[in-house]
Design a protein around this motif. Structure first.
Motif, PDB file in Angstrom:
ATOM      1  N   ASP A  59      -3.898  -6.691   4.922  1.00  0.00           N
ATOM      2  CA  ASP A  59      -5.193  -6.399   4.280  1.00  0.00           C
ATOM      3  C   ASP A  59      -5.473  -4.892   4.354  1.00  0.00           C
ATOM      4  N   PRO A  60      -6.523  -4.435   3.652  1.00  0.00           N
ATOM      5  CA  PRO A  60      -6.838  -2.997   3.618  1.00  0.00           C
ATOM      6  C   PRO A  60      -7.117  -2.413   4.997  1.00  0.00           C
ATOM      7  N   ASP A  61      -7.750  -3.198   5.890  1.00  0.00           N
ATOM      8  CA  ASP A  61      -8.040  -2.673   7.227  1.00  0.00           C
ATOM      9  C   ASP A  61      -6.764  -2.301   7.973  1.00  0.00           C
ATOM     10  N   GLN A  62      -5.753  -3.165   7.854  1.00  0.00           N
ATOM     11  CA  GLN A  62      -4.472  -2.867   8.526  1.00  0.00           C
ATOM     12  C   GLN A  62      -3.813  -1.634   7.913  1.00  0.00           C
ATOM     13  N   TYR A 122       0.843  -1.197   0.000  1.00  0.00           N
ATOM     14  CA  TYR A 122       0.000   0.000   0.000  1.00  0.00           C
ATOM     15  C   TYR A 122       0.878   1.246   0.000  1.00  0.00           C
ATOM     16  N   ARG A 138      -5.418   0.864   6.546  1.00  0.00           N
ATOM     17  CA  ARG A 138      -6.181   2.036   7.004  1.00  0.00           C
ATOM     18  C   ARG A 138      -5.819   2.386   8.449  1.00  0.00           C
ATOM     19  N   ALA A 139      -5.588   1.352   9.274  1.00  0.00           N
ATOM     20  CA  ALA A 139      -5.178   1.609  10.665  1.00  0.00           C
ATOM     21  C   ALA A 139      -3.799   2.278  10.680  1.00  0.00           C
ATOM     22  N   ASP A 143      -3.853   1.306  -3.240  1.00  0.00           N
ATOM     23  CA  ASP A 143      -3.323  -0.056  -3.349  1.00  0.00           C
ATOM     24  C   ASP A 143      -2.551  -0.193  -4.661  1.00  0.00           C
ATOM     25  N   LEU A 191      -7.915   3.760  -0.898  1.00  0.00           N
ATOM     26  CA  LEU A 191      -8.549   3.055   0.217  1.00  0.00           C
ATOM     27  C   LEU A 191      -9.220   4.022   1.174  1.00  0.00           C
ATOM     28  N   CYS A 192      -8.523   5.129   1.426  1.00  0.00           N
ATOM     29  CA  CYS A 192      -9.052   6.112   2.369  1.00  0.00           C
ATOM     30  C   CYS A 192      -8.285   7.422   2.225  1.00  0.00           C
TER      31      CYS A 192
END
Lengths: 79, 261
Positions: free
Chosen positions: A27-30, A7, A32-33, A62, A68-69
């Motif tokens: 993954d995308p959540d990680q 990312y 974003r965190a 990505d 992603l955000c």
């Protein structure tokens, strides 16, 4: 072995700094965190220099280039 | 490997004779660089190593909270002391280069309050606490040199604490790269501002106490400023003076002067 996705964390603080190397996350959540933590760290390092360009933004893409955000830190002086 | 040289800067150690003990040249050289050693003192250090062990990269040399009855000296490779929080976040609290003990403090503390990780494949000399205790009872000067080693460990911890608490990631990254260069050069593992640094971005970030995303930015910035290149496992410093300036690096805390101790 499945390749770990990479990312890219870009920053706009008056000028645009594009991340060309990226960082691996499961993954995308990680990702974003990590964007939130890294934004906090970048703002901490900026300190008073933030006021030179009081609009700060970071966004994560990505490998396909999809966003992603986006995190925006805006501000105003005075009441 | 330059076996047979009595004291060679690049030698990690050598076998004294067929079947004899492993002579830890890395430690002899380090002590000799801080103060003169007598022949007798050199002979005593040469007889200290119980055995040599190797640990593959990314494996523990000593697990967290281990009780130890020996201290471990790094002969070759790169090691790190670390602690892990309950959710898996890790802080690397120091790096060890060849010639460094990973846990000399274990001699008196017995139970380590941290783990020790092999960052790259490591070759290590195990020294039992019995012979170390005998040194403290009969060799005051060698005892002071061992003490000095733990004092310098503490000085490095102070320096890291200051950097972690007060420096920005750019300065802190520059500082750590300067420290690596000076320490690796002293250990005979760096020259001409180039050295092998077999660590990942994540490990570097865990040492700085910031996210790998933010560290990545700092390294890119140091690269963009033309101060360093970091390609694969090789770091080259192109502008030492400016890197020192950005990192506010003052090597006083490494106490490299040779003087009577």
């Amino acid at each position: 072995m499945v390749a770990v996705p990479r990312y890219f964390f870009h920053v706009h603080d008056g000028r645009e700094t594009l991340d060309e190397t990226g960082t691996e996350f499961a993954d995308p959540d990680q990702a974003r965190a990590a964007a939130v933590r890294a934004a906090g760290e970048a703002l901490r390092d900026l300190g008073g220099k933030f006021w030179r360009n009081p609009e700060w933004r970071t966004w994560v893409t990505d490998e396909s280039g999809a966003t992603l955000c986006t995190l925006t830190f805006s501000s105003e002086k005075g009441g | 490997m330059p076996f047979g040289n009595p004291i060679c800067l690049w030698s990690i150690g050598r076998r004294a004779a067929a079947g004899g003990r492993w002579v830890p040249d890395a430690l002899i050289n380090k002590f000799a660089s801080r103060d003169g050693l007598t022949h007798e003192e050199t002979r005593i250090i040469a007889g200290l190593v119980d055995h040599v062990r190797t640990v593959p990269a990314k494996q523990d040399i000593i697990p967290q909270l281990e009780r130890v009855s020996s201290s471990t000296l790094l002969l070759d490779g790169l090691a790190a002391r670390y602690k892990v929080l309950s959710d898996g976040r890790r802080q690397i609290t120091s790096f060890q280069v060849p010639g460094d003990f990973v846990d000399l403090h274990g001699f008196l503390l017995h139970k380590l309050d941290h783990g020790v990780l092999a960052i790259s494949p490591c070759e290590l000399a195990v020294i039992q606490h019995g012979p170390l205790k005998r040194i403290t009872e009969t060799e005051p000067h060698l005892t002071r040199l061992l003490w000095l080693d733990t004092l310098i460990d503490a000085a490095v911890h102070r320096e890291w604490l200051v950097a972690m608490g007060q420096m920005d990631a750019l300065g802190h990254s520059a500082h750590l790269l300067c420290e690596f260069y000076v320490r690796l050069k002293q250990a005979g593992r760096a020259q001409d501002h180039t050295f092998s640094l077999p660590i990942t971005q994540e490990e570097f970030a865990d040492a700085l106490g910031v996210s790998s995303v933010h560290v990545n930015r700092s390294i890119q910035e140091l690269r963009g400023l033309g101060l360093i290149t970091w390609k694969g496992k090789t770091v080259t410093i192109h502008d030492w003076d400016r890197l020192v300036q950005v990192g506010e690096f003052d090597p006083t805390y490494l106490h490299l002067r040779k003087e009577p101790r």
